[in-house]
Design a protein around this motif. Structure first.
Motif, PDB file in Angstrom:
ATOM      1  N   LEU B  69     -21.526 -29.359  51.265  1.00  0.00           N
ATOM      2  CA  LEU B  69     -20.911 -29.819  50.019  1.00  0.00           C
ATOM      3  C   LEU B  69     -21.189 -31.308  49.819  1.00  0.00           C
ATOM      4  N   GLY B  90     -24.962 -25.969  41.264  1.00  0.00           N
ATOM      5  CA  GLY B  90     -24.477 -24.943  42.183  1.00  0.00           C
ATOM      6  C   GLY B  90     -25.415 -23.759  42.258  1.00  0.00           C
ATOM      7  N   GLY B 273     -24.015 -19.774  45.495  1.00  0.00           N
ATOM      8  CA  GLY B 273     -23.905 -21.077  44.852  1.00  0.00           C
ATOM      9  C   GLY B 273     -23.188 -21.089  43.522  1.00  0.00           C
ATOM     10  N   GLN B 276     -20.002 -23.329  42.504  1.00  0.00           N
ATOM     11  CA  GLN B 276     -19.889 -24.520  43.353  1.00  0.00           C
ATOM     12  C   GLN B 276     -20.014 -25.821  42.557  1.00  0.00           C
ATOM     13  N   TYR B 280     -18.553 -29.773  43.363  1.00  0.00           N
ATOM     14  CA  TYR B 280     -19.310 -31.014  43.577  1.00  0.00           C
ATOM     15  C   TYR B 280     -18.741 -32.125  42.705  1.00  0.00           C
TER      16      TYR B 280
END
Lengths: 263, 352
Positions: B69, B90, B273, B276, B280
């Protein structure tokens, strides 16, 4: 005094259209080293367009731009800068959240080392910033503070010092005093005079004849995209400038309209 | 000669005003301070209650999710400082992981060839994002939302088309796998705990990003482009090139993380992904990045990722329901945004 030498910058019948709108037409004037040329005009007179042509943001559609007597043609702000023409924009001059020294060298950062280890020489940048500002008599507490914490006048002054440091031969100032109080405006005008005394040719754009007249050597008055003339200081008084800017006859008309009706 | 009438008053008065900028304010202006305080608090909170959490093995455990991450959060933070978002970041880790697996297994290539192809794909996507954003002037939010959805569809569609399933696997038996495993997925023993190599990469990338941001011309341009793009361009900063380079940096980070995932797991799900990208951004914001751009830090984003990793594993260590994790994360985000706002106001309060 320098009448025999070629002017630093000369405009000959410059014009620019935006689509079907004629933004600027038939503009001629000169900028000499160590002199201040003031461009005066009301809102919409074409001052901004003129700056953008000089700064290389736009290309002129008509007429000629002469630098040191030779025709010049700037395709980008970078090219104009490289030719020694620096522009200080009214409110776009600085990045508020960045430190003074980072702003000072923005776009022209000094570097150390080579190849992948080439880095921004921060120590030198801070040092030069402090020295250059002191040389202009600008009172900065700490080069690390964000520009956003400076007052409007200080910000203009830092921008002027930056342009002078980077060897500007022609310095274009876009309404440097318009958003400032009386005292702050006076401070900025003093730095304008200081840049002039260092041999820089200054183009001062303003709609305030009271700011322009004391510092200017030559006055170009614009109205609705056209030139009302380019006068040396000896030929024009402050009141005449004011009248010209407001469009002479229009002002008389206005005065007439605003008069109290006779009882 | 340059010291005219305006020169005199400065020197004396400057000294007495300097005290106004005290050490406390100077510290508060650092964007990563909030994240540092948060990370210490979260660590203390879990470490006091759970012995496993503070053991070397426990630390290695929560460093692991933080590392992958963190690599992404650092790149996303650079992009955010530059004034843009990348919602496709992601899903791009999935795209690159799938590319590695499919090129190596379905097209029977050496894994290094597959990793190279994957990098080219990532750079092309990053360039496309950046080019479209600078060309159109549209918000990067909407443009990368478009690429996000497109990639999500491509990941599923192409994987199904080429493998017949929604998984691309079988990487372990591909030529070159052992050297790739060494670089992307090996483990080493530090203080009796097994630490994955991704942690090392994470620390390295954070240091590199910090150096680039604070000590190179490019870093100065990133701050300027995010702070005020028009002003930056007017003083000669190549703002378009900077923006495109930042999008390509995010894509490169996604490639690195995607490759790490593919090599670690040896098989990749087509939906890897997805979802995600917001995590972030959360990590970057907790790390002090302003949503409006022009301010933030790479170390801060890494600390944000660290908070995320600690919370994700700390909650099960305390035998709480894992559902609380997202509540906790949301609360951290709100706190961080409010703290950033206060810090900025305080920092700029000198004159106003």
């Amino acid at each position: 005094m320098t009448a025999e030498t070629a002017p630093l910058l000369e405009l000959r019948d410059v014009g620019k259209d935006y689509g079907s709108v004629i933004a600027l037409d038939g503009i001629s004037t000169t900028v000499r080293a160590g002199e201040v040329t003031c461009v005066l005009g009301d809102n919409g007179a074409g001052k901004s367009t003129l700056i953008k042509i000089l700064a290389g943001v736009h290309r002129a559609d008509r007429g000629q731009l002469l630098l040191d007597g030779r025709p010049a043609d700037f395709g980008s702000p970078r090219e104009a800068l490289d030719a020694g023409i620096a522009t200080v924009y009214q409110d776009l001059a600085m990045i508020p959240l960045m430190a003074i020294w980072r702003n000072f060298f923005l776009g022209a950062e000094p570097t150390r080392g080579r190849g992948p280890f080439r880095r921004f020489d921060a120590a030198r940048a801070k040092d030069v910033t402090r020295r250059e500002l002191a040389a202009m008599g600008i009172d900065i507490r700490d080069p690390d503070q964000p520009v956003g914490t400076l007052s409007g006048g200080e910000r203009q002054s830092v921008a002027i010092a930056r342009a002078v440091h980077f060897g500007a031969r022609v310095l274009i100032l876009d309404e440097p005093t318009s958003a400032l109080g009386v005292k702050q405006a006076g401070v900025v005008l003093r730095y304008v005079a200081q840049a002039r005394d260092r041999g820089v040719g200054v183009v001062l754009i303003t709609h305030n004849p009271h700011h322009a007249h004391p510092v200017g050597d030559r006055f170009l008055v614009l109205n609705r995209g056209r030139s009302l003339g380019s006068f040396p200081k000896a030929d024009v008084s402050r009141d005449e400038l004011t009248r010209l800017m407001a469009g002479g006859a229009e002002l008389d008309q206005l005065a007439h309209e605003l008069e109290r009706p006779a009882t | 000669m340059a010291t005219g009438a305006a020169g005199e008053p400065s020197t004396r008065r400057a000294d007495e005003r300097l005290t106004a900028v005290g050490p406390l304010r100077r510290l508060l202006v650092k964007p990563e301070l909030g994240a540092l305080v948060g990370a210490v608090a979260v660590f203390a909170f879990f470490a006091v209650q759970s012995e496993v959490f503070r053991s070397a093995r426990g630390v290695a455990n929560w460093l692991d999710p933080a590392s992958t991450l963190g690599i992404m959060a650092v790149a996303v933070a650079l992009l955010m400082i530059g004034g843009h978002f990348d919602l496709s970041a992601g899903v791009m880790t999935g795209t690159t992981a799938l590319t590695v697996a499919i090129v190596a297994v379905e097209f029977e290539q050496n894994i290094w060839v597959a990793i190279g192809v994957s990098l080219v794909v990532a750079l092309l996507i990053g360039f496309f994002n950046g080019w479209l954003v600078t060309r159109t002037g549209l918000p990067s939010f909407i443009i990368t939302l478009g690429t996000f959805l497109m990639l999500q569809g491509l990941n599923l569609g192409l994987t199904k088309f080429l493998t017949g399933t929604v998984t691309a696997g079988g990487l372990a038996s591909v030529p070159g796998y052992s050297s790739a495993e060494w670089l992307f997925a090996s483990r080493m023993t530090i203080l009796g705990a097994e630490v994955r190599v991704a942690v090392l990469w994470w620390v390295l990338f954070t240091a590199l990003a910090t150096w680039v941001l604070l000590r190179t011309r490019f870093g100065n341009w990133v701050f300027a482009t995010g702070g005020d793009e028009v002003a930056a361009r007017n003083v000669g900063v190549p703002a378009r090139r900077t923006t495109i380079a930042l999008f390509m940096t995010t894509a490169t980070a996604a490639w690195f993380v995607g490759t790490t995932l593919a090599v670690r797991l040896t098989s990749v799900q087509a939906n890897t992904g997805t979802g995600q990208e917001l995590i972030y951004i959360v990590a970057a914001v907790i790390g002090g990045c302003l949503l409006t751009g022009g301010f933030g830090s790479a170390i801060g984003a890494s600390l944000g990722a660290l908070i995320f990793g600690m919370t994700q594993l700390g909650i099960p260590y305390l035998r709480w329901d894992a559902d609380w994790f997202y509540f906790f994360l949301g609360a951290m985000l709100l706190l961080a945004v409010l703290a950033n706002r206060l810090v900025r106001r305080y920092a700029e309060a000198a004159r106003r």
